[in-house]
Design an enzyme around this catalytic site. Structure first.
Site, mmCIF file in Angstrom:
data_model
loop_
_atom_site.group_PDB
_atom_site.id
_atom_site.type_symbol
_atom_site.label_atom_id
_atom_site.label_comp_id
_atom_site.label_asym_id
_atom_site.label_seq_id
_atom_site.Cartn_x
_atom_site.Cartn_y
_atom_site.Cartn_z
ATOM 1 N N HIS A 115 -21.277 10.055 -29.076
ATOM 2 C CA HIS A 115 -20.827 8.988 -29.988
ATOM 3 C C HIS A 115 -20.697 7.625 -29.315
ATOM 4 C CE1 HIS A 115 -17.208 10.612 -28.151
ATOM 5 N NE2 HIS A 115 -16.545 9.531 -28.495
ATOM 6 N N TYR A 175 0.858 -1.201 0.000
ATOM 7 C CA TYR A 175 0.000 0.000 0.000
ATOM 8 C C TYR A 175 0.885 1.237 0.000
ATOM 9 C CZ TYR A 175 -3.977 3.010 1.036
ATOM 10 O OH TYR A 175 -4.953 3.965 0.969
ATOM 11 N N ASP A 217 -10.195 15.054 -26.161
ATOM 12 C CA ASP A 217 -11.565 15.195 -25.597
ATOM 13 C C ASP A 217 -11.586 15.249 -24.080
ATOM 14 O OD1 ASP A 217 -11.548 14.039 -28.092
ATOM 15 O OD2 ASP A 217 -13.135 12.590 -27.654
ATOM 16 N N ASP A 254 0.911 16.810 -22.764
ATOM 17 C CA ASP A 254 0.028 15.651 -22.775
ATOM 18 C C ASP A 254 0.794 14.599 -23.575
ATOM 19 O OD1 ASP A 254 -1.782 13.678 -23.294
ATOM 20 O OD2 ASP A 254 -3.416 15.003 -23.900
ATOM 21 N N ALA A 283 0.714 11.085 -24.071
ATOM 22 C CA ALA A 283 0.271 9.724 -24.417
ATOM 23 C C ALA A 283 1.172 9.063 -25.463
ATOM 24 C CB ALA A 283 -1.172 9.765 -24.905
ATOM 25 N N LYS A 323 -0.785 3.972 -24.015
ATOM 26 C CA LYS A 323 -0.280 4.097 -25.389
ATOM 27 C C LYS A 323 1.233 3.824 -25.366
ATOM 28 C CE LYS A 323 -4.218 6.697 -25.539
ATOM 29 N NZ LYS A 323 -5.040 7.017 -24.366
HETATM 30 N N1 F0G Z 1 -4.486 12.476 -24.088
HETATM 31 C C1 F0G Z 1 -4.466 11.961 -25.329
HETATM 32 C C2 F0G Z 1 -3.679 12.652 -26.401
HETATM 33 C C3 F0G Z 1 -5.180 10.802 -25.614
HETATM 34 O O1 F0G Z 1 -5.174 10.300 -26.851
HETATM 35 C C4 F0G Z 1 -5.919 10.168 -24.580
HETATM 36 C C5 F0G Z 1 -6.687 8.956 -24.828
HETATM 37 C C6 F0G Z 1 -5.891 10.734 -23.299
HETATM 38 C C7 F0G Z 1 -5.170 11.889 -23.096
HETATM 39 C C8 F0G Z 1 -6.643 10.138 -22.150
HETATM 40 O O2 F0G Z 1 -6.022 9.005 -21.710
HETATM 41 O O3 F0G Z 1 -7.642 7.131 -22.146
HETATM 42 O O4 F0G Z 1 -5.732 6.866 -20.557
HETATM 43 O O5 F0G Z 1 -7.650 8.285 -19.962
HETATM 44 N N2 F0G Z 1 -6.929 8.509 -25.972
HETATM 45 C C9 F0G Z 1 -7.586 7.269 -26.351
HETATM 46 C C10 F0G Z 1 -7.800 7.222 -27.840
HETATM 47 C C11 F0G Z 1 -8.812 6.960 -25.572
HETATM 48 O O6 F0G Z 1 -8.496 6.287 -28.301
HETATM 49 O O7 F0G Z 1 -7.266 8.064 -28.557
HETATM 50 P P1 F0G Z 1 -6.813 7.760 -21.059
#
Ligand code: F0G
Length: 459
Positions: free
Chosen positions: A449, A72, A125, A214, A216, A257
């Site tokens: 969507h 933990y 989004d 950001d 990812a 990712k």
């Molecule tokens: N930032 C980017 C650029 C993303 O593409 C995503 C998620 C997130 C933040 C949020 O991350 O899903 O771990 O909470 N993209 C996915 C997609 C869902 O299908 O492009 P998460």
């Protein structure tokens, strides 16, 4: 002859896939109300809905799952992860979260307040959602060229520095930070150059604000810098990553990712004040500071994944597969956001289904046709996803109408890429016969969507 490029791995474990018939797919699609999110994964042959959490882990990552430590407080796996992130990015402070949007939620709870403005390049989004939920504004400062799908630019995901500087000159006191998304998912997985990152840093310094990346798909971005930007060809991916983050104050990460894991995320920063502020929200929202939203074993696998993906052979294998698919589409003349980005192909439906009026959602119609053709599931990134205008309640037809086909990391072979391309070609070849699209019969107010119910227009 020249030795061809091939994957830098071999396959040790496989997951059988079920192929289906067109009749089965017709029925399943009807049962799913013509919404591809409503399908069961077993009803999909090649799943290109997302590249998030859909990749395959390596033997080293699975081994780390066994040695990960479930404590933990003070888990050794946390410290391994923190060490790896620190080594790659230079950031001292790390907060694990259960995924990327959770990192946004925790960090923005500290940083964003009503009336703020957060400029950036095509906020994802959930990023936009977390800003707007706090009654702040996500100001898009992406270069205009990103909207022209046929224009070839090496770094089409960049921040327009003139737009950014204007925002800061007018509203610096309302801007707690700038967000730069690397690569820019919404603009088609398009990268941002090191020069642009450096320029954004200079503007931030001039106005005394900070920068969040950001992150990812940060490794994909580093690969494009290596292969496309002058002066970086001889640098390692790790060196490029380190320089990228030297221009940032912190990062939010969706580890699903470029972390090469199926679930996870984190915040990392060089600033103690950001860490102290975000800490207060991590504990109630995610969990104690040394696990956040993750298990010890998952943090251990993530530490290995981050290290592994920042090696050239791993990331090169990934990008070259996406480029292989794009070359097939070029051969068939199918229009997509050019040049192909890091994680997906974004087919420009408005240039394919030219008979279908926008009111009948061409990109959604195209996504359905490709699924029916070969069981390949893509995702509409278009007029349905754009939702309605919150004031007028009219559909927002101002943006692009695309179908995204994401490529999961280390999951499919190039034979699967051939199937995706062939499915697209067959639909493309009969595009003039597709005259009617879909209509909405049920929808939610926000993010419709995911759950929208549709009917095909047949008359
Ligand atoms: N930032 C980017 C650029 C993303 O593409 C995503 C998620 C997130 C933040 C949020 O991350 O899903 O771990 O909470 N993209 C996915 C997609 C869902 O299908 O492009 P998460």
């Amino acid at each position: 002859m020249e030795i061809p490029f091939a994957e830098a791995y071999r396959i040790k474990m496989v997951e059988p896939l079920r192929k289906s018939t067109r009749e089965e797919r017709e029925k399943w699609l009807k049962d799913a109300n013509y919404n591809l999110f409503g399908l069961k994964s077993e009803q999909v042959y090649i799943d290109c809905l997302t590249d998030s959490g859909t990749g395959a882990m390596s033997d080293r990552q699975w081994a780390a799952m066994m040695t990960g430590d479930e404590a933990y407080a003070g888990s050794k796996s946390f410290f391994e992860l923190k060490e790896t992130i620190g080594r790659l990015t230079g950031f001292e402070y790390v907060i694990p979260t259960h995924q990327g949007r959770a990192a946004e939620n925790v960090l923005f709870s500290h940083l964003v307040k009503a009336g703020d403005i957060i400029p950036g390049n095509s906020h994802f989004d959930t990023t936009k959602g977390h800003i707007e939920f706090r009654k702040a504004t996500a100001l898009d400062c992406t270069i205009d060229a990103a909207k022209d799908t046929q224009l070839e630019l090496p770094f089409k995901g960049e921040v327009d520095c003139a737009k950014l500087e204007k925002a800061l000159a007018e509203h610096a006191e309302k801007i707690p930070f700038i967000i730069v998304t690397v690569t820019n998912n919404t603009a088609g997985g398009q990268p941002v150059s090191m020069k642009n990152l450096r320029d954004v840093r200079a503007i931030a310094d001039k106005y005394g604000t900070r920068i969040v990346f950001d992150s990812a798909r940060f490794v994909e971005n580093a690969y494009f810098i290596k292969t496309r930007e002058e002066g970086y060809a001889d640098k390692t991916i790790k060196e490029i990553v380190k320089e990228m983050y030297s221009y940032a104050d912190g990062m939010t990460m969706s580890s699903k990712k470029d972390g090469l894991v199926n679930m996870g995320g984190f915040i990392a920063t060089r600033h103690e004040d950001w860490y102290e502020g975000a800490k207060r929200f991590c504990i109630p929202f995610e969990g104690f500071l040394t696990y956040g939203g993750m298990n010890g074993r998952d943090m251990a696998a993530l530490a290995v994944g981050l290290d592994e993906n920042t090696e050239l052979e791993t990331i090169e294998t990934r990008i070259k597969q996406v480029q292989y698919l794009a070359a097939k589409l070029d051969e068939y003349g199918i229009p997509y956001q050019r040049p192909v980005g890091g994680h997906a192909i974004f087919v420009d439906a408005s240039k394919v289904l030219t008979n279908i009026p926008k009111e009948e959602f061409p990109a959604q119609t195209l996504a359905l046709e490709v699924y029916l053709e070969a069981g390949v599931r893509g995702c509409e990134i278009g007029y349905i996803l754009a939702d309605r205008d919150p004031v007028t309640r009219e559909n927002r037809f101002g943006g692009l109408d695309l179908v995204r086909f994401c490529i999961a990391r280390r999951s499919y072979t190039n034979n699967h890429m051939d199937v995706i391309a062939a499915a697209l070609k067959n639909v493309y070849d009969r595009r003039h016969e597709i005259k009617r699209g879909v209509k909405i019969v049920w929808e939610t107010e926000l993010m419709r969507h995911f759950t929208v119910k549709l009917e095909r227009i047949t008359e």
